[in-house]
Design a protein around this motif. Structure first.
Motif, PDB file in Angstrom:
ATOM      1  N   VAL A 114       0.865  -1.178   0.000  1.00  0.00           N
ATOM      2  CA  VAL A 114       0.000   0.000   0.000  1.00  0.00           C
ATOM      3  C   VAL A 114       0.893   1.216   0.000  1.00  0.00           C
ATOM      4  N   TYR A 115       0.796   2.031  -1.050  1.00  0.00           N
ATOM      5  CA  TYR A 115       1.612   3.232  -1.184  1.00  0.00           C
ATOM      6  C   TYR A 115       0.879   4.435  -0.611  1.00  0.00           C
ATOM      7  N   ILE A 116       1.638   5.433  -0.212  1.00  0.00           N
ATOM      8  CA  ILE A 116       1.084   6.643   0.390  1.00  0.00           C
ATOM      9  C   ILE A 116       0.207   7.412  -0.597  1.00  0.00           C
ATOM     10  N   GLU A 117       0.506   7.332  -1.911  1.00  0.00           N
ATOM     11  CA  GLU A 117      -0.300   8.054  -2.903  1.00  0.00           C
ATOM     12  C   GLU A 117      -1.576   7.314  -3.268  1.00  0.00           C
ATOM     13  N   GLY A 118      -1.842   6.163  -2.649  1.00  0.00           N
ATOM     14  CA  GLY A 118      -3.096   5.456  -2.855  1.00  0.00           C
ATOM     15  C   GLY A 118      -3.011   4.219  -3.712  1.00  0.00           C
ATOM     16  N   LYS A 119      -1.894   3.960  -4.322  1.00  0.00           N
ATOM     17  CA  LYS A 119      -1.737   2.808  -5.196  1.00  0.00           C
ATOM     18  C   LYS A 119      -1.582   1.538  -4.363  1.00  0.00           C
ATOM     19  N   ILE A 120      -2.194   0.443  -4.829  1.00  0.00           N
ATOM     20  CA  ILE A 120      -2.069  -0.852  -4.173  1.00  0.00           C
ATOM     21  C   ILE A 120      -1.549  -1.850  -5.192  1.00  0.00           C
ATOM     22  N   GLU A 121      -0.495  -2.569  -4.810  1.00  0.00           N
ATOM     23  CA  GLU A 121       0.072  -3.608  -5.666  1.00  0.00           C
ATOM     24  C   GLU A 121       0.255  -4.869  -4.838  1.00  0.00           C
ATOM     25  N   ILE A 122       0.217  -6.006  -5.532  1.00  0.00           N
ATOM     26  CA  ILE A 122       0.394  -7.294  -4.860  1.00  0.00           C
ATOM     27  C   ILE A 122       1.393  -8.119  -5.650  1.00  0.00           C
ATOM     28  N   ASP A 123       2.319  -8.751  -4.921  1.00  0.00           N
ATOM     29  CA  ASP A 123       3.215  -9.743  -5.500  1.00  0.00           C
ATOM     30  C   ASP A 123       2.675 -11.110  -5.115  1.00  0.00           C
ATOM     31  N   CYS A 124       2.321 -11.927  -6.091  1.00  0.00           N
ATOM     32  CA  CYS A 124       1.802 -13.266  -5.804  1.00  0.00           C
ATOM     33  C   CYS A 124       2.957 -14.176  -5.406  1.00  0.00           C
ATOM     34  N   THR A 125       2.758 -14.943  -4.356  1.00  0.00           N
ATOM     35  CA  THR A 125       3.771 -15.895  -3.897  1.00  0.00           C
ATOM     36  C   THR A 125       3.195 -17.305  -3.875  1.00  0.00           C
ATOM     37  N   CYS A 140       6.376 -17.633  -9.572  1.00  0.00           N
ATOM     38  CA  CYS A 140       5.142 -17.054 -10.135  1.00  0.00           C
ATOM     39  C   CYS A 140       5.468 -15.722 -10.810  1.00  0.00           C
ATOM     40  N   PRO A 141       5.032 -15.525 -12.059  1.00  0.00           N
ATOM     41  CA  PRO A 141       5.365 -14.290 -12.776  1.00  0.00           C
ATOM     42  C   PRO A 141       4.497 -13.098 -12.395  1.00  0.00           C
ATOM     43  N   LYS A 142       3.507 -13.279 -11.555  1.00  0.00           N
ATOM     44  CA  LYS A 142       2.588 -12.201 -11.195  1.00  0.00           C
ATOM     45  C   LYS A 142       3.222 -11.322 -10.112  1.00  0.00           C
ATOM     46  N   VAL A 143       3.876 -10.240 -10.546  1.00  0.00           N
ATOM     47  CA  VAL A 143       4.552  -9.312  -9.647  1.00  0.00           C
ATOM     48  C   VAL A 143       4.022  -7.907  -9.938  1.00  0.00           C
ATOM     49  N   ASN A 144       3.805  -7.122  -8.897  1.00  0.00           N
ATOM     50  CA  ASN A 144       3.298  -5.746  -9.008  1.00  0.00           C
ATOM     51  C   ASN A 144       1.983  -5.689  -9.787  1.00  0.00           C
ATOM     52  N   ILE A 145       1.063  -6.572  -9.454  1.00  0.00           N
ATOM     53  CA  ILE A 145      -0.233  -6.597 -10.127  1.00  0.00           C
ATOM     54  C   ILE A 145      -1.281  -5.910  -9.249  1.00  0.00           C
ATOM     55  N   SER A 146      -2.387  -5.549  -9.853  1.00  0.00           N
ATOM     56  CA  SER A 146      -3.464  -4.894  -9.113  1.00  0.00           C
ATOM     57  C   SER A 146      -4.193  -5.934  -8.262  1.00  0.00           C
ATOM     58  N   PRO A 147      -4.937  -5.494  -7.260  1.00  0.00           N
ATOM     59  CA  PRO A 147      -5.699  -6.446  -6.445  1.00  0.00           C
ATOM     60  C   PRO A 147      -6.727  -7.232  -7.259  1.00  0.00           C
ATOM     61  N   ILE A 148      -7.288  -6.610  -8.282  1.00  0.00           N
ATOM     62  CA  ILE A 148      -8.261  -7.312  -9.128  1.00  0.00           C
ATOM     63  C   ILE A 148      -7.583  -8.447  -9.882  1.00  0.00           C
ATOM     64  N   GLU A 149      -6.408  -8.174 -10.435  1.00  0.00           N
ATOM     65  CA  GLU A 149      -5.666  -9.212 -11.158  1.00  0.00           C
ATOM     66  C   GLU A 149      -5.238 -10.331 -10.216  1.00  0.00           C
ATOM     67  N   PHE A 150      -4.872  -9.981  -8.982  1.00  0.00           N
ATOM     68  CA  PHE A 150      -4.478 -10.997  -8.010  1.00  0.00           C
ATOM     69  C   PHE A 150      -5.658 -11.899  -7.663  1.00  0.00           C
ATOM     70  N   ALA A 151      -6.822 -11.318  -7.441  1.00  0.00           N
ATOM     71  CA  ALA A 151      -8.002 -12.125  -7.120  1.00  0.00           C
ATOM     72  C   ALA A 151      -8.390 -13.006  -8.304  1.00  0.00           C
ATOM     73  N   ARG A 152      -8.249 -12.491  -9.520  1.00  0.00           N
ATOM     74  CA  ARG A 152      -8.523 -13.324 -10.701  1.00  0.00           C
ATOM     75  C   ARG A 152      -7.502 -14.447 -10.827  1.00  0.00           C
ATOM     76  N   HIS A 153      -6.245 -14.150 -10.512  1.00  0.00           N
ATOM     77  CA  HIS A 153      -5.196 -15.174 -10.546  1.00  0.00           C
ATOM     78  C   HIS A 153      -5.495 -16.266  -9.519  1.00  0.00           C
ATOM     79  N   ALA A 154      -6.124 -15.890  -8.424  1.00  0.00           N
ATOM     80  CA  ALA A 154      -6.493 -16.857  -7.386  1.00  0.00           C
ATOM     81  C   ALA A 154      -7.743 -17.647  -7.761  1.00  0.00           C
TER      82      ALA A 154
END
Length: 163
Positions: free
Chosen positions: A41-52, A57-71
């Motif tokens: 969670v960044y101070i400017e409001g951006k949220i990124e997720i690294d999938c582990t 796993c190639p899913k790095v710095n993805i949006s929360p929507i992309e992470f939930a879809r990946h799940a």
């Protein structure tokens, strides 16, 4: 960024800097189980997720929507705040919307480039004065609608299978 009182309620805080907070997170799929990740969670409001989910796993710095879809969540564009969770200090899963982690989040869903969205359009018949719906889901339907729009004297009978 976050106060110590706010962070004491979480387990798995990896990094807390002035620019961002990194914390363990996950997303649960009823069929496949939990998919772990690292929420940033960044101070400017951006949220990124690294999938582990796996070590490579190639899913790095993805949006929360992309992470939930990946799940494996199919309705992630609407419900990602309730589908992605973090651990509380006693080890229970807390949905993101119940935490203070979204207080800086300002970004809304942005549609990918070149993804066209058409809504249903309406035209009034010049003969019976009824408003007719054009369901714009493919190129042929869009073409029929644009031709009817260009024709000032459009009638319901101009489209043979129109209900």
């Amino acid at each position: 960024m976050f106060t110590e009182e706010e962070l004491i309620q979480f387990h798995g805080v990896i990094q807390n800097t002035q620019e961002f907070l990194e914390i363990d997170c996950g997303c649960t799929n009823p069929r496949y189980g939990d998919t772990p990740g690292k929420l940033r969670v960044y101070i400017e409001g951006k949220i990124e997720i690294d999938c582990t989910c796996t070590h490579d796993c190639p899913k790095v710095n993805i949006s929360p929507i992309e992470f939930a879809r990946h799940a494996g969540r199919t309705n992630a564009h609407n419900n990602w705040t309730s589908q992605i969770w973090v651990f509380s200090h006693d080890g229970h899963k807390i949905a993101l919307w119940r935490t203070c982690l979204l207080k800086y989040h300002t970004h809304t869903f942005q549609r990918p480039l070149r993804q066209v969205i058409h809504r249903d359009e309406f035209l009034r018949c010049s003969q019976c004065n009824k408003e007719r719906r054009f369901i714009l889901r493919n190129k042929e339907a869009i073409k029929i609608y644009h031709q009817a729009l260009a024709n000032n004297n459009w009638r319901c009978s101009d489209v043979p299978n129109h209900s």
